[in-house]
Design an enzyme around this catalytic site. Structure first.
Site, mmCIF file in Angstrom:
data_model
loop_
_atom_site.group_PDB
_atom_site.id
_atom_site.type_symbol
_atom_site.label_atom_id
_atom_site.label_comp_id
_atom_site.label_asym_id
_atom_site.label_seq_id
_atom_site.Cartn_x
_atom_site.Cartn_y
_atom_site.Cartn_z
ATOM 1 N N ASP A 38 0.777 -1.244 0.000
ATOM 2 C CA ASP A 38 0.000 0.000 0.000
ATOM 3 C C ASP A 38 0.806 1.291 0.000
ATOM 4 O OD1 ASP A 38 -2.348 1.450 -0.151
ATOM 5 O OD2 ASP A 38 -2.741 1.414 1.993
ATOM 6 N N HIS A 50 2.238 3.723 7.052
ATOM 7 C CA HIS A 50 2.099 4.530 5.836
ATOM 8 C C HIS A 50 0.901 5.481 5.866
ATOM 9 C CE1 HIS A 50 -0.004 0.667 5.048
ATOM 10 N NE2 HIS A 50 -0.885 1.417 4.418
#
Length: 886
Positions: A76, A326
């Site tokens: 991701d 993230h």
């Protein structure tokens, strides 16, 4: 592992045994194994290594070598850094899978059959040390269209009964066979991956597996009719093993995967700068965690249990690991989640402060009432502002002595400052033009990996001479608006108040340079695209940014210990340009916010430096604070770019530095946190310092990046270095190290009691018997077990970087008597994440098209002779014996 470990500790012994069996049988496999799946743009390599070490240690402690992941898995993160690949290779991973890459890059790769290749992730480390086999997943992290079976999916289940009106088995099988053939065309072996799952899925795992079981059986039954498609449940490591067995020669990639765009006008370069206050807090917490780890290692068990209570580095270590996610340090969470990240960091500081108190008392031999002033960045510290006398302990986490200018808010008095030997040192009390408050300044000298204790006392009955009253700010009046020390001279335009010239006096370099602040108005969509600027996406409404102000009101402050020009650009933007004695760079401390958005425009604020250097479209940025990558405007090294966003499409992550050069002169700007930056015209550098936006960019946050409360005001520093190109690396490498691991200042009221009656207190201490050479960085010194420490030593120069000296040469250390607080009784070398012994670690070998690489032959570990090659990190587990008191 953050979630898995939490789940694990809630399970019964019986459930844990079942899971252990599944892991041992290879039926449950872990991928990646970090505490989180970290961001790759806004993260510093030291923090990445720490979070990976935490996660992989949990797996090793829980499942032994059976639980050790073989593949790195970043499906991701929004763009991929070269340093991340290098770190993964050094951790011993066999390969790396990721989901997101630029839409143009993906199209070219499919055409050239380069969805899988070897990533050569270091220009300094000898292949294959930083080579990593890298595979781009075909469908990001999603299942193929029409094949999603979960609570959040709307696809029809597999119905294989021909009598049912819902019967769709034949149609689905035909579709799947076509899909497999189409997808297989873009990969080089007869194996291909289909990711069956996505975000927020497997809420109903039974629904998934029931349909997958049917699909697998139906598709494989077609082999009787000549189909060559075989479907099976597999894992990333099994797939990688098959690719390796194919024994092919693979192409090599040497750059990175930034910036990432998922369509024209959709560059994910905004998050490089989003939530700058959180980004700074994370970087500051990294600094504090290293101090905490080091003192825990130096003081031994006395740091954990002592006169101040129970000290513990684990809460801050875990909070810092979570921050690497993230959607954390990236600034791409909702506001209340960002607030919680900050709360976790703050909660982690407390137990570390107790640990520091215990350790400093043990090492200094004196128990005093320690005070930690967390608000020095806004000149708040009740103890220094009220006490008639106090002591200042300065701890230096670097392997070399530092001279550090201590700045403390005080009341209006004259002060006497003494160093550890009782010698009086010069000090100044400076009035701050912005607040009229006072700050005490004195220069402290602190030994390597140690502390110095200074005493500060008010001189009774005397107060500083009142300065001649003048307006707080004014339009520049003096024709000579300059500041200088023995190394740097800077001149400001007397009419505009802006910086216009900088000189390196040591090297006789003069550079006309103009620095000021601008803002881009954030796009709300237009006829080319509906895409707006948001937490992830940077999309300015026009290419040219707008000046915040044509001129700055200025105040000049000059004393023996500091020279400053205070610039006020507007009600929400100001800056102090500062020089201390002995400093070889210009310090620009900017304050921005709250950014006004009442006019209906979101704003993205930059600091820009303009020079006449002929830079030929090139500029340079660091990769996660470590190796340096060349960038070229409107260009990508591996495909012909169709540039649709001339500003956002040229932004890159700047973790610690950005520079431009004409091969003779180099201008470098060091940052104190991760920011987005670029050079949009020759001779220019810009860095985005703050952004406040009114629209959501439709990438998952679900709210605009408005910031609130403490995130509205941001203060930060840019350090500007002007050097000859040949010597610039020495300056920026050593300065960036000092910026990252700044000294920790701890205050206490005077007096105190002895820690041990028979031991005389000491006011200075060094944890090293000799300083580390300048090319060596002590990356990690931390407790690993009751009598074991984790030690990482790093060569912080790249091959050929130091053109005039020998700092880019290999360097050899003797560890036997290096540390003063303990003796190393046994030393084992491990891979980078400390989860396997280096001697027994092995990785799959791949054949790059650049020719074969030779695996280095293992050599006997000799603590008396530890050699570091340029950019090499070596990791050790050291059994130690702490020194007795005395």
């Amino acid at each position: 592992m953050a979630f898995f470990s939490r789940w694990w500790h809630q399970q019964t012994n019986a459930t844990q045994d079942v899971v252990r069996d599944l892991v041992r049988q290879g039926r449950l496999e872990f991928a990646n194994g970090g505490w989180v799946m970290n961001d790759e743009a806004a993260t510093h390599y030291g923090a990445i290594i720490d979070q990976m070490t935490l996660g992989l240690r949990f797996l090793e402690d829980t499942f032994g070598s059976d639980g050790r992941p073989h593949v790195a898995w970043h499906i991701d993160p929004f763009g991929h850094s070269r340093e991340q690949a290098s770190l993964f290779a050094q951790m011993g991973f066999d390969g790396f899978f990721f989901g997101r890459l630029d839409y143009q890059d993906k199209w070219v790769r499919k055409k050239k059959l380069e969805m899988e290749q070897v990533w050569r992730a270091s220009a300094s480390l000898k292949p294959p040390a930083a080579d990593l086999f890298t595979s781009v997943l075909p469908n990001m992290y999603n299942p193929p269209e029409n094949l999603c079976w979960d609570v959040l999916c709307a696809d029809k289940p597999v119905v294989e009964d021909p009598r049912s009106p819902e019967y769709n088995a034949k149609e689905l099988v035909d579709y799947f066979l076509k899909l497999a053939t189409a997808q297989g065309q873009f990969y080089r072996t007869n194996h291909t991956v289909m990711t069956m799952g996505s975000d927020f899925q497997y809420e109903n795992a039974n629904m998934w597996f029931k349909n997958l079981d049917k699909l697998i059986q139906l598709v494989n039954a077609q082999q009787a009719n000549g189909s060559r498609v075989n479907v099976l449940y597999s894992t990333p490591a099994c797939y990688l093993w098959e690719l390796n067995k194919a024994n092919l020669t693979w192409s090599v990639k040497q750059d990175d995967f930034f910036p990432y765009a998922d369509g024209p006008h959709m560059f994910w370069t905004g998050y490089f700068s989003s939530r700058p206050a959180l980004k700074r807090y994370e970087r500051l917490s990294y600094n504090f965690l290293q101090v905490c780890n080091q003192l825990e290692a130096l003081a031994g068990p006395a740091a954990n249990v002592g006169p101040y209570g129970s000290g513990d580095s684990a809460p801050l270590n875990e909070a810092m690991a979570v921050l690497q996610h993230h959607d954390a340090v990236s600034g791409t969470s909702q506001q209340h989640v960002a607030d919680d990240y900050a709360r976790q960091l703050a909660a982690g500081w407390g137990p570390c402060e107790v640990l520091l108190s215990n350790a400093l008392a043990r090492l200094s031999g004196s128990k005093v009432e320690f005070t930690f002033c967390r608000n020095l960045n806004i000149s708040l510290c009740p103890l220094s502002q009220t006490a008639e006398s106090f002591q200042v302990t300065i701890y230096n986490p670097l392997g070399r002595k530092v001279d550090w200018m201590v700045r403390l808010p005080v009341s209006k008095h004259i002060f006497l400052v003494k160093d550890p030997s009782g010698t009086v040192v010069p000090n100044n009390v400076v009035t701050m033009p912005s607040s009229n408050g006072q700050e005490l300044l004195f220069s402290a000298s602190v030994p390597a990996l140690g502390f110095s204790i200074y005493s500060v006392t008010q001189v009774p009955g005397r107060s500083p001479r009142a300065p001649v009253p003048q307006p707080r700010f004014q339009k520049p009046s003096s024709r000579d608006l300059t500041i200088q020390n023995e190394y740097i001279w800077a001149r400001f335009d007397p009419d505009t108040g802006l910086l216009v010239e900088m000189k390196n006096l040591e090297q006789d370099l003069l550079l006309p340079i103009r620095q000021t602040f601008y803002w881009y108005n954030a796009s709300t969509g237009n006829n080319l695209s509906t895409q707006v600027s948001g937490a992830y996406i940077f999309r300015p409404n026009q290419q040219e940014p707008l000046l915040i102000s044509h001129w700055a009101q200025t105040r000049l402050v000059k004393t023996d210990l500091v020279q400053e020009v205070h610039q006020n650009f507007s009600a929400w933007c100001s800056q102090v340009v500062r020089l201390y004695p002995g400093q070889r760079h210009l310090e620009l401390e900017w304050t921005v916010g709250p950014i006004p958005v009442g006019d209906g425009w979101g704003k993205e604020v930059i600091s820009r430096f303009d020079t006449a250097l002929e830079t030929k479209g090139l500029f340079f940025t660091d990769s996660n604070g470590r190796e340096i990558l060349e960038r070229r405007r409107n260009y990508r090294p591996t495909w012909k770019l169709n540039q649709t966003e001339p500003v956002a499409g040229n932004y890159y992550p700047v973790n610690s530095r950005i520079y431009i050069t004409d091969q003779n002169v180099q201008l470098t700007v060091l940052t104190d946190r991760s920011q987005g930056g670029s050079s949009l015209r020759d001779g220019s550098i810009e860095l985005m310092v703050h952004r406040r936006l009114l629209r959501d960019d439709a990438r998952g946050v679900g709210e605009p990046l408005l910031e609130s409360e403490s995130g509205l005001w941001v203060r930060g520093r840019h350090l500007v270095l002007l050097d000859k190109a040949q010597t610039a690396a020495v300056r920026h490498r050593l300065e960036a190290e000092k910026e990252l691991l700044a000294p920790q200042v701890v205050l206490a009221r005077g007096g105190g009691t002895p820690y041990h009656l028979e031991v005389a207190p000491r006011k200075q201490f060094s944890g090293l018997r000799r300083e580390l050479p300048p090319s060596v960085h002590l990356l990690t010194l931390a407790r690993w077990g009751p009598k074991m420490l984790l030690l990482r030593l790093e060569h912080q120069f790249a091959v050929g970087e130091d053109m005039s000296g020998n700092l880019s040469s290999p360097v050899t250390l003797d560890l036997r008597d290096l540390f003063s607080a303990f003796t190393i009784t046994n030393l084992k070398e491990t891979t980078l994440a400390a989860n396997q012994l280096q001697a027994s670690a092995s990785r799959l070998q791949w054949t790059p098209n650049t020719g074969p690489t030779l695996k280095p032959s293992p050599c006997r570990l000799d603590p008396a002779s530890i050699t570091l090659q340029p950019m090499e990190i070596r990791t050790f587990l050291a059994s130690v014996q702490w020194e007795e008191d005395g």
